[in-house]
Motif scaffolding. Structure first.
Motif, PDB file in Angstrom:
ATOM      1  N   ALA A   1       0.784  -1.300   0.195  1.00  0.00           N
ATOM      2  CA  ALA A   1      -0.080  -0.023   0.157  1.00  0.00           C
ATOM      3  C   ALA A   1       0.946   1.197   0.067  1.00  0.00           C
ATOM      4  N   LEU A   2       1.994   1.239   0.946  1.00  0.00           N
ATOM      5  CA  LEU A   2       2.676   2.467   1.102  1.00  0.00           C
ATOM      6  C   LEU A   2       3.499   2.797  -0.348  1.00  0.00           C
ATOM      7  N   LEU A   3       3.932   1.563  -0.941  1.00  0.00           N
ATOM      8  CA  LEU A   3       4.729   1.824  -2.318  1.00  0.00           C
ATOM      9  C   LEU A   3       3.708   2.436  -3.511  1.00  0.00           C
ATOM     10  N   LEU A   4       2.554   1.871  -3.361  1.00  0.00           N
ATOM     11  CA  LEU A   4       1.480   2.336  -4.485  1.00  0.00           C
ATOM     12  C   LEU A   4       0.937   3.692  -4.036  1.00  0.00           C
ATOM     13  N   LEU A   5       1.119   4.097  -3.040  1.00  0.00           N
ATOM     14  CA  LEU A   5       0.654   5.404  -2.544  1.00  0.00           C
ATOM     15  C   LEU A   5       1.770   6.265  -3.039  1.00  0.00           C
ATOM     16  N   GLN A   6       2.822   6.178  -2.667  1.00  0.00           N
ATOM     17  CA  GLN A   6       4.077   6.983  -3.411  1.00  0.00           C
ATOM     18  C   GLN A   6       4.259   6.902  -4.797  1.00  0.00           C
ATOM     19  N   HIS A   7       4.102   6.167  -5.465  1.00  0.00           N
ATOM     20  CA  HIS A   7       3.996   5.608  -6.943  1.00  0.00           C
ATOM     21  C   HIS A   7       2.764   6.601  -7.565  1.00  0.00           C
TER      22      HIS A   7
ATOM     23  N   GLN B   1       1.776  19.955  -5.563  1.00  0.00           N
ATOM     24  CA  GLN B   1       1.457  19.002  -6.615  1.00  0.00           C
ATOM     25  C   GLN B   1       0.279  19.490  -6.985  1.00  0.00           C
ATOM     26  N   ASP B   2      -0.119  19.006  -8.250  1.00  0.00           N
ATOM     27  CA  ASP B   2      -1.483  19.274  -8.935  1.00  0.00           C
ATOM     28  C   ASP B   2      -2.014  17.745  -8.496  1.00  0.00           C
ATOM     29  N   ARG B   3      -2.838  17.788  -7.892  1.00  0.00           N
ATOM     30  CA  ARG B   3      -3.294  16.402  -7.295  1.00  0.00           C
ATOM     31  C   ARG B   3      -4.320  15.625  -8.272  1.00  0.00           C
ATOM     32  N   THR B   4      -4.792  16.246  -9.285  1.00  0.00           N
ATOM     33  CA  THR B   4      -5.267  15.707 -10.331  1.00  0.00           C
ATOM     34  C   THR B   4      -4.502  14.722 -11.233  1.00  0.00           C
ATOM     35  N   LEU B   5      -3.307  15.137 -10.974  1.00  0.00           N
ATOM     36  CA  LEU B   5      -2.442  13.975 -11.807  1.00  0.00           C
ATOM     37  C   LEU B   5      -2.008  12.673 -11.044  1.00  0.00           C
ATOM     38  N   TRP B   6      -2.348  12.666  -9.494  1.00  0.00           N
ATOM     39  CA  TRP B   6      -2.501  11.587  -8.888  1.00  0.00           C
ATOM     40  C   TRP B   6      -2.958  10.173  -9.322  1.00  0.00           C
ATOM     41  N   ASN B   7      -2.377   9.317  -9.465  1.00  0.00           N
ATOM     42  CA  ASN B   7      -3.296   7.904 -10.018  1.00  0.00           C
ATOM     43  C   ASN B   7      -3.960   7.539  -9.213  1.00  0.00           C
ATOM     44  N   ARG B   8      -5.536   7.576  -9.601  1.00  0.00           N
ATOM     45  CA  ARG B   8      -6.554   7.303  -8.740  1.00  0.00           C
ATOM     46  C   ARG B   8      -6.550   5.651  -8.417  1.00  0.00           C
ATOM     47  N   THR B   9      -6.259   4.841  -9.617  1.00  0.00           N
ATOM     48  CA  THR B   9      -6.318   3.331  -9.685  1.00  0.00           C
ATOM     49  C   THR B   9      -5.439   2.978  -8.397  1.00  0.00           C
ATOM     50  N   ASP B  10      -4.072   3.482  -8.477  1.00  0.00           N
ATOM     51  CA  ASP B  10      -3.046   3.125  -7.554  1.00  0.00           C
ATOM     52  C   ASP B  10      -3.546   3.682  -5.928  1.00  0.00           C
ATOM     53  N   ILE B  11      -4.377   4.621  -5.851  1.00  0.00           N
ATOM     54  CA  ILE B  11      -4.583   4.913  -4.692  1.00  0.00           C
ATOM     55  C   ILE B  11      -5.783   3.974  -4.169  1.00  0.00           C
ATOM     56  N   ALA B  12      -6.912   3.691  -5.113  1.00  0.00           N
ATOM     57  CA  ALA B  12      -7.773   2.776  -4.857  1.00  0.00           C
ATOM     58  C   ALA B  12      -7.315   1.658  -4.211  1.00  0.00           C
ATOM     59  N   GLU B  13      -6.425   0.808  -4.970  1.00  0.00           N
ATOM     60  CA  GLU B  13      -5.670  -0.265  -4.748  1.00  0.00           C
ATOM     61  C   GLU B  13      -5.029  -0.314  -3.269  1.00  0.00           C
ATOM     62  N   ALA B  14      -4.111   0.872  -3.029  1.00  0.00           N
ATOM     63  CA  ALA B  14      -3.413   1.022  -2.073  1.00  0.00           C
ATOM     64  C   ALA B  14      -4.287   1.118  -0.857  1.00  0.00           C
ATOM     65  N   THR B  15      -5.636   1.706  -0.850  1.00  0.00           N
ATOM     66  CA  THR B  15      -6.513   1.917   0.130  1.00  0.00           C
ATOM     67  C   THR B  15      -6.973   0.345   0.766  1.00  0.00           C
ATOM     68  N   ALA B  16      -7.350  -0.156  -0.474  1.00  0.00           N
ATOM     69  CA  ALA B  16      -7.858  -1.655  -0.087  1.00  0.00           C
ATOM     70  C   ALA B  16      -6.944  -2.563   0.566  1.00  0.00           C
ATOM     71  N   PHE B  17      -5.564  -2.534   0.127  1.00  0.00           N
ATOM     72  CA  PHE B  17      -4.700  -3.263   0.854  1.00  0.00           C
ATOM     73  C   PHE B  17      -4.395  -2.543   2.277  1.00  0.00           C
ATOM     74  N   LEU B  18      -4.433  -1.281   2.314  1.00  0.00           N
ATOM     75  CA  LEU B  18      -4.300  -0.699   3.873  1.00  0.00           C
ATOM     76  C   LEU B  18      -5.344  -1.141   4.778  1.00  0.00           C
ATOM     77  N   GLN B  19      -6.526  -1.128   4.125  1.00  0.00           N
ATOM     78  CA  GLN B  19      -7.797  -1.434   5.161  1.00  0.00           C
ATOM     79  C   GLN B  19      -7.515  -3.221   5.534  1.00  0.00           C
ATOM     80  N   LYS B  20      -6.967  -3.901   4.579  1.00  0.00           N
ATOM     81  CA  LYS B  20      -6.823  -5.334   4.932  1.00  0.00           C
ATOM     82  C   LYS B  20      -5.685  -5.314   5.943  1.00  0.00           C
TER      83      LYS B  20
END
Lengths: 123, 411
Positions: B232-238, B257-276
């Motif tokens: 999750a940590l690596l995906l959030l940075q990436h 940073q322009d936050r619209t450039l942050w990759n939402r797919t990575d953030i969503a997946e990271a959130t799932a792994f962090l919750q787990k």
């Protein structure tokens, strides 16, 4: 009849493809989605990798809550990756649509839906 | 066609090399045998289609290929002597997931040999486990392929001379290996993320390979919260990769940073792994760091960030990892809560420990600008420049010096 087109493959293989091959796979999905949108309602989902899953196992005895486990060991074999579902005239038509997303990294199953509710309904 | 198969080989490689290393007790033999099996697969799979279980096919084929070549080779005697004379049988039908995870962990752990420096450990893991070419690794580390080749050869020699137990590790040993390997993966990502020197700030190959290895650990150890959190940590940075460097090649601070450039797919997946991960455990260095990164990722702007939550996470992290760098990050969060003057005073206790740490001086310079002490700010930024910053950092720091100089000119 509603048919589900389910996709099986190994998680991570798509990501290991070179960019142009990934684009090739995605353009098939784009074509299918455009075609389905023109026909009417459809449902589609891409699941996150199986390792993100948590399992709710049946309770071990009556009166106990179900057992939540951290998920099975990810199989190195095929996994359920996602699906499309839409109303098709017949099996042949469903198969023709499924062909749009056929690629060497996925196996597709076209299967009639017994009941559907929610965004698309069989009733 | 071979593109498609290569992707499968890449995906199977870590498990395959790991299992074959146990079978042959020799990494070179395992790598050669796997290469032979892939070559065979290119013809057979094209003809008959890919098997349902590609790993089992590759392993069975590689084992036969390995035995075959050993029969013809002079290394046979040396390698056989490690087996009490006979090879372990390995049948395709009996791929045991428990054994497989210990195999992969062992292989990664072998790469973490304590006598190798950290960058050589990472290079070795990229070569042996991930299967990157020497050229790819060399460009990741910004060195010449020839030099990288020599380093890898030397590193391989070193690990070959060191014996690692092939028995199933006890839980304590397994835990220790997992910790060491996770740290190596974390540092592999960091190496790519902030390429220590040279013209580029990021080397995405290293970051992506680190994420792939983190995914592998999660697949092998689904009940370990720390490994899910590391991913999750690596995906959030990436997720921030496209926002981190601007078009001029300047490093862009998190706030800008322009936050619209942050990759939402990575953030969503990271959130799932962090919750787990948090279902399993709340107190772990990766879990806390991932929670901090998630607090940034879900904030729509720097002002809307929950700095109090982030400060409390850093306090918890500092309890587990009482390092000056963690403390500095905690102070950075405190600056948001209590203002720049508070933070500048709090930083004083770190000035000796972090005198060679670029981010200490960069942060101090920014805080001094905020309180209007531009003379001192310039001195702090010049301290950054003296510590060999990367090119994108240089550009950003020079900009800041210019701002302070302009301010001084106005006074």
């Amino acid at each position: 009849m509603i048919y589900a087109i389910t996709i099986y493959g190994e998680a991570g293989v798509f990501e290991a493809l070179p960019k142009d091959r990934q684009d090739e796979v995605m353009s098939g999905h784009g074509a299918l989605q455009t075609a389905l949108k023109e026909r009417g309602k459809f449902v589609s989902m891409k699941l996150m990798p199986p390792t993100s899953a948590v399992m709710v196992e049946p309770a071990t005895s009556e009166g106990k809550p179900p057992l939540i486990t951290d998920g099975p060991f990810a199989d190195t074999k095929e996994n359920f990756l996602g699906f499309y579902a839409a109303d098709f005239n017949d099996l042949d038509e469903a198969l023709n649509y499924a062909k749009l997303i056929s690629s060497p990294i996925a196996r597709l199953e076209v299967r009639p839906v017994a009941w559907a509710g929610g965004a698309i309904s069989s009733e | 066609m071979s593109d498609w198969l290569e992707a499968t080989f890449t995906q199977q490689r870590p498990r395959a090399i790991a299992a074959l290393t146990r079978v042959f007790r020799d990494i070179d033999t395992a790598e050669d045998a796997f290469a032979d099996a892939c070559l065979k697969a290119l013809t057979v799979w094209k003809q008959d289609g890919a098997p349902r279980d590609p790993l089992a096919w590759l392993l069975a084929t590689a084992r036969n290929a390995g035995l075959d070549s050993l029969r013809k080779s002079q290394r046979r005697a040396a390698i056989l002597s490690r087996h009490n004379g006979e090879f372990q049988p390995m049948l395709a039908e009996t791929l045991d997931p428990d054994e497989m995870r210990d195999d992969v962990l062992r292989l990664l752990f072998i790469c973490c040999h304590p006598e190798l420096d950290r960058r050589d450990q990472i290079a070795l893991a990229l070569r042996i486990v991930a299967g990157l070419s020497v050229e790819e690794i060399a460009s990741g580390f910004l060195v010449k392929p020839k030099a990288m080749e020599q380093r890898i050869t030397r590193a391989k020699k070193k690990i070959a001379s060191h014996s690692v137990a092939f028995e199933t590790p006890n839980p304590e040993e397994r835990g220790a290996r997992l910790g060491e390997v996770s740290l190596m993966i974390y540092l592999m990502f960091n190496e790519g993320w902030s390429t220590s020197a040279g013209p580029s700030q990021m080397n995405l190959t290293l970051c992506e390979e680190a994420i792939r290895l983190a995914r592998l650990l999660v697949a092998l150890f689904p009940a370990m919260g720390e490994q899910a959190a590391l991913l999750a940590l690596l995906l959030l940075q990436h997720a921030r990769r496209d926002a981190r460097i601007d078009e001029q090649g300047k490093l862009v601070a998190l706030d800008d940073q322009d936050r619209t450039l942050w990759n939402r797919t990575d953030i969503a997946e990271a959130t799932a792994f962090l919750q787990k991960a948090q279902r399993i455990n709340h107190r772990g260095v990766y879990i806390i760091q991932a929670a901090i990164a998630a607090a940034h990722a879900c904030a729509p702007s720097p002002e809307d960030t929950d700095w109090a939550l982030i400060e409390s996470h850093y306090a918890a992290l500092h309890a587990l990892q009482p390092t000056p760098v963690v403390r500095l990050n905690q102070i950075a969060a405190q600056a948001r809560l209590h203002g720049p003057q508070f933070a500048l005073e709090a930083m004083e206790s770190l000035s000796e420990d972090l005198s060679n740490y670029r981010w200490f001086h960069a942060m101090r310079g920014t805080l001094l600008q905020e309180v209007g002490d531009h003379q001192a700010a310039i001195a702090a930024f010049e301290a950054v420049m003296a510590l060999a910053p990367t090119v994108p950092e240089c550009v950003a720091i020079k900009d800041k010096i210019l701002i302070s100089k302009k301010e001084l000119g106005h006074l």
